[in-house]
Each structure stands twice: as structure tokens, then as C-alpha cells.
Design a protein around this motif. Structure first.
Motif, PDB file in Angstrom:
ATOM      1  N   LYS A   1       0.844  -1.209   0.000  1.00 58.63           N
ATOM      2  CA  LYS A   1       0.000   0.000   0.000  1.00 58.63           C
ATOM      3  C   LYS A   1       0.868   1.243   0.000  1.00 58.63           C
ATOM      4  N   LYS A   2       0.534   2.199  -0.831  1.00 54.60           N
ATOM      5  CA  LYS A   2       1.149   3.523  -0.791  1.00 54.60           C
ATOM      6  C   LYS A   2       0.075   4.560  -1.064  1.00 54.60           C
ATOM      7  N   TRP A   3      -0.144   5.444  -0.096  1.00 52.63           N
ATOM      8  CA  TRP A   3      -1.194   6.455  -0.181  1.00 52.63           C
ATOM      9  C   TRP A   3      -2.531   5.795  -0.544  1.00 52.63           C
ATOM     10  N   PHE A   4      -3.116   6.184  -1.708  1.00 52.54           N
ATOM     11  CA  PHE A   4      -4.436   5.631  -2.064  1.00 52.54           C
ATOM     12  C   PHE A   4      -4.352   4.267  -2.732  1.00 52.54           C
ATOM     13  N   PHE A   5      -3.156   3.832  -3.059  1.00 51.46           N
ATOM     14  CA  PHE A   5      -3.032   2.688  -3.961  1.00 51.46           C
ATOM     15  C   PHE A   5      -2.587   1.445  -3.199  1.00 51.46           C
TER      16      PHE A   5
END
Ligand code: SAM
Length: 238
Positions: free
Chosen positions: A226-230
Motif C-alpha cells: 500500500k502507498k497512499w491511495f493505492f
């Protein structure tokens, strides 16, 4: 709800004209941070869990990048490609056909309306397509079909955009994502991406989507990356 959002026809038309941008395996999707790493992790996980898989379905396949990553690690599966856009499907069929000795089937249409069949696939993937679903009921409906379409023990890998329900955290991540877009391109590009996300997308939160998955019959739901919204999620059918 969501009356100002793009219609299915508008979404199809936009992707009909964007095939090239989704046809580069090296860069993956450039508006998605860690796109390549996420798909490589999905492919490696699929290989560890399903080394003898024979059938894969890709929902919102675009030009086939997700399939190509997984086929590098789990070769020669039969592949079913689903997409709204015919030009995307044609490109995906060509590219995936060069990568697998298995059969390729294409289904053009909206995943909400298509019959995905029962107990047919070892692996189902979906990349950056399901954030176009508009309501909780549509998520429930589509996740139910995905779960039904998997063989027992099969895996669903979802690489997508999500939201944070807490507005302050959502805002923080929105700013961080904007900085990322400007560093990798420029302010005009950031504003263009912001505009089409606002117009076209209705992401739900990871806890919501995970809850729906458990509701429809998946026994395990994990965040792979996971990174930020993704994020990429893995869900296994019991
Ligand atoms: C952002 S592209 C991603 C393509 C590919 N999965 C990838 O990761 O490179 C999203 C794709 O999903 C398709 N799509 C969007 N909504 C869909 C729906 N409701 N049913 C089927 N396909 C859909 C679009 O036509 C488009 O090709």
C-alpha cells in the motif's frame, strides 16, 4: 448519488483512446506509485500459491499488463479478458497471446452485467478498474460474482485506488499524491489527473472492500502493498 460522475459510455470512450498508455510493461501505469512493484508482488504471490494454475480471469484488463506480469511467473494459463473497451481488449488479446500457449477468451462489457461463470478460475486479477463501481451494493454484487467464479482455494488479486474515510487523512494523502505527480511530470499533468479522478472515480476504503470480500465468502483478505491511495489486496476463497 454520484450523478455528476462519468457514465459507463464516457469511461469506455476515454479508455478507447488511451490504449498506448496502458501498453508498457516496463513503466506499468505511471499515475500509480509503485505500479510495477505491486504487480510483481502479485505475480510472485500467485506463483507461490498457485504454481499449477490453469485458468486466470482479468477484470478491466486494459491492454493486458496485469496478465503479462502474472503469466511471467505462472505460465501458459488459459486467460479470460474482460473490459468495457474493444480497442483495449484487442490489444490485450494480441499481447497476452504472445505470452501464453493457453486459450484466450474475450468478453466486452461492464463487469456489473457480465456472467463470470462458476468455479472456473484459479486466479482472478483486477487492476485499477473497480474504483469505477459507484455504490456499496455494486461492490457486493461484483465481489459475489468474483468469488463464485473462483475454484475452491482460488485467489483474487485486486490492485486499485482506495480512499480514507477520515477527511484529514484523505486530504493529506491527496496532497502527497499531488506532489508525486508533479515530481514525475508537471503541475498541468497533476491537475489533469486530479480532474479525471474527481470526474470518473469513486474509490471506497480498504476496510470496506475487505469487509465485502469476507462477506461474500473469501476466507482470507490481506494487504500485499500500500502507498497512499493505492494498494494491492489478496483474497483467498475457502
Ligand atoms: C486504468 S485501466 C487499467 C488497465 C489494466 N488493468 C492495467 O492495470 O494496466 C482500467 C480499465 O478498466 C476498464 N473498465 C472500467 N470500468 C469497467 C467496468 N465496469 N467493466 C469492465 N471494464 C471496466 C476500462 O475500460 C480500462 O481499460
Amino acid at each position: 448519488m454520484c450523478n455528476d460522475k462519468s457514465t459507463v459510455d464516457e469511461i469506455r470512450a476515454r479508455f478507447d483512446h488511451d490504449v498506448e498508455r496502458f501498453s508498457n510493461l516496463e513503466t506499468g501505469q505511471t499515475t500509480v506509485p509503485d505500479s510495477r512493484q505491486m504487480w510483481e508482488l502479485v505475480a510472485d504471490t500467485a506463483a507461490v500459491l498457485h504454481p499449477n494454475a490453469t485458468s486466470m480471469l482479468d477484470i478491466g484488463c486494459g491492454a493486458g499488463n496485469g496478465c503479462l506480469y502474472v503469466l511471467q511467473q505462472v505460465p501458459n494459463m488459459d486467460v479470460t479478458l474482460v473490459d468495457l473497451s474493444l480497442p483495449m481488449l484487442e490489444r490485450a488479446k494480441h499481447r497476452v497471446g504472445e505470452q501464453t500457449a493457453g486459450n484466450i477468451r474475450t468478453m466486452q462489457g461492464d463487469v456489473r452485467d457480465l456472467d463470470l461463470g462458476g468455479q472456473q478460475h484459479d486466479i482472478i486479477i483486477s487492476g485499477l478498474a473497480l474504483h469505477h463501481l459507484r455504490t456499496a451494493e455494486q461492490w457486493q454484487h461484483v465481489m459475489h460474482k468474483v468469488c463464485q467464479s473462483l475454484r475452491p482455494g482460488g485467489s483474487f488479486f485486486l490492485v486499485d485506488m482506495f480512499k480514507f474515510d477520515e477527511p484529514a487523512v484523505q486530504q493529506l494523502n491527496w496532497q502527497r499524491y499531488g506532489q508525486y505527480l508533479m515530481i514525475h511530470n508537471d503541475q498541468a499533468f497533476r491537475d489533469k489527473v486530479y480532474d479525471y479522478v474527481q470526474k470518473e472515480d469513486t474509490p471506497f476504503s480498504v476496510p470496506f472492500v475487505g469487509g465485502v470480500m469476507m462477506n461474500v465468502g473469501f476466507e482470507t483478505v490481506e494487504i500485499l502493498h500500500k502507498k497512499w491511495f493505492f494498494a494491492s489486496l489478496w483474497a483467498r476463497k475457502s
